[in-house]
Design an enzyme around this catalytic site. Structure first.
Site, mmCIF file in Angstrom:
data_model
loop_
_atom_site.group_PDB
_atom_site.id
_atom_site.type_symbol
_atom_site.label_atom_id
_atom_site.label_comp_id
_atom_site.label_asym_id
_atom_site.label_seq_id
_atom_site.Cartn_x
_atom_site.Cartn_y
_atom_site.Cartn_z
ATOM 1 N N ARG A 37 -8.078 116.819 14.076
ATOM 2 C CA ARG A 37 -8.595 118.188 14.113
ATOM 3 C C ARG A 37 -9.664 118.413 13.051
ATOM 4 O O ARG A 37 -9.823 119.540 12.558
ATOM 5 C CB ARG A 37 -7.470 119.217 13.964
ATOM 6 N N ARG A 41 -11.663 124.731 13.659
ATOM 7 C CA ARG A 41 -11.771 126.063 13.061
ATOM 8 C C ARG A 41 -11.934 126.069 11.554
ATOM 9 O O ARG A 41 -12.265 127.100 10.973
ATOM 10 C CB ARG A 41 -10.532 126.878 13.444
ATOM 11 N N ARG A 50 -19.033 128.092 18.635
ATOM 12 C CA ARG A 50 -18.094 128.508 19.671
ATOM 13 C C ARG A 50 -18.156 130.002 19.982
ATOM 14 O O ARG A 50 -17.434 130.470 20.874
ATOM 15 C CB ARG A 50 -16.656 128.181 19.216
ATOM 16 N N ASP A 86 -9.591 118.445 24.804
ATOM 17 C CA ASP A 86 -8.217 118.930 24.790
ATOM 18 C C ASP A 86 -7.397 118.110 25.769
ATOM 19 O O ASP A 86 -7.938 117.627 26.777
ATOM 20 C CB ASP A 86 -8.167 120.416 25.181
ATOM 21 N N TYR A 161 3.991 120.296 28.861
ATOM 22 C CA TYR A 161 3.235 121.526 29.101
ATOM 23 C C TYR A 161 3.299 121.922 30.571
ATOM 24 O O TYR A 161 3.416 123.112 30.912
ATOM 25 C CB TYR A 161 1.769 121.339 28.703
#
Length: 353
Positions: A37, A41, A50, A86, A161
């Protein structure tokens, strides 16, 4: 099939890089470090790029995905880029109705609960993966001698998921299906293994120099369930790329008891989360496996002297293994100060033991 002659592993750009050398058990010119990661962010340039763009759209716009992948390499001097995408992108490209909901995570419009649901799943085609190949091509054109790591979600995590329809704390749904309806579970896992494998192959063929399989939720399984109901499908996913010769890495969270089984699916390196010291991981793996990890992300907000001591401890423990790629024991927290990550990279590169 092998990689094309202009692939970075073939034309001299990345084969001797610190990262690839370490993954292959050699002696790198400097201690390699990258962060899961690292593109995301924690970087103001990421947040700016983004603005107004949804997560899945940003992954599927090749120019934007390439730019985001490159940002932490420019800023931190890390030894690898990790492809910005992703684990549900293969589902989206296959035609499954899935979205990333802010503050929630991946959400499927129709969770997979029955044999009929699995039978109705669309197949991921090679043609659908063209945006991924394009994004990888744009990325490696800018990376030079820095390798790109391709990635895919391991079949168990993707299936978890799909069964729950959204993130879950205990993954009771998929664990119930694997025991209560093993035929449906096997069919779903075969589907996810194919989708993740094709996704990873597209990245490596297009220019990624290594591949990592992320099994974020495998830690919810006991070792026997993992060996029987998850590991064979991780191996199937990796079967899609073994002929390409790129180093392969397997990482999961909460998987200290599964490390041996995770290695046995057929990889070159095993990622270790922050819960287990690397010297103990090395002992459990028989001293024969290259390790990746495992700085505790919680230390990134600690005073520098505390973080520095922890990083040195991790590097020292990793030196017991045949090879060591420094990383976090999980992803970069969004609130991390980017300057701290840059400093950690400088520290790791300065260490010679």
């Amino acid at each position: 099939m092998t990689l094309s002659q202009d692939h970075p592993l073939k034309d001299g750009r990345t084969a001797q890089s610190p990262l690839i050398t370490a993954y292959r058990g050699g002696r790198p010119s400097r201690k390699p470090v990258w962060f899961m990661r690292q593109a995301g962010r924690s970087l103001p340039e990421y947040r700016k790029a983004r603005e107004g763009v949804g997560m899945l759209e940003s992954c599927l716009r090749p120019d934007l995905a390439a730019e985001i992948t490159l940002q932490p390499v420019r800023r931190h001097d890390v030894d690898a880029a990790i492809f910005f995408s992703d684990i549900v992108i293969p589902l989206k490209l296959a035609g499954v109705d899935v979205d990333i909901v802010p503050g929630v995570g991946p959400v499927l419009a129709s969770p997979i609960r029955s044999e009929a649901d699995v039978a109705a799943l669309p197949r991921l085609t090679d043609a659908a993966l063209e945006p991924i190949r394009e994004a990888v091509g744009l990325t490696i054109a800018e990376l030079g001698t820095t390798p790109l790591i391709g990635f895919a979600g391991a079949p168990f995590t993707v299936a978890a998921y799909m069964v729950e329809g959204r993130p879950s704390r205990d993954h009771l749904g998929p664990r119930t299906m694997m025991h209560g309806d093993p035929g449906t579970w096997a069919a779903l896992m075969a589907w996810t293994a194919d989708a993740s494998g094709r996704f990873l192959r597209a990245q490596i063929e297009a220019g990624a120099s290594a591949g990592q399989l992320f099994d974020s939720w495998a830690g919810s399984l006991g070792v026997e369930d993992y060996r029987r109901h998850a590991a064979p499908y991780s191996s199937q996913a990796l079967d899609h790329v073994r002929d390409l010769g790129a180093p392969l890495v397997h990482f999961g969270t909460g998987t200290s008891e599964l490390l041996g089984a995770m290695y046995e699916v057929g990889v070159d390196a095993v990622g270790v989360d922050y819960r287990l010291p690397l010297h103990e991981a090395n002992r459990r793996l028989g001293g024969r496996v290259v390790l990746q990890g495992n700085i505790d992300p919680a230390f990134l907000a600690a005073p520098w002297n505390v973080l520095e001591a922890h990083v040195r401890d991790v590097v020292r423990a990793g030196a017991s293994a045949p090879g060591h790629v420094v990383n976090l024991g999980h992803g970069v927290p969004p609130e991390t100060d980017p300057e701290v990550l840059t400093r950690v990279v400088e520290l790791v590169h300065s260490i010679t033991y």
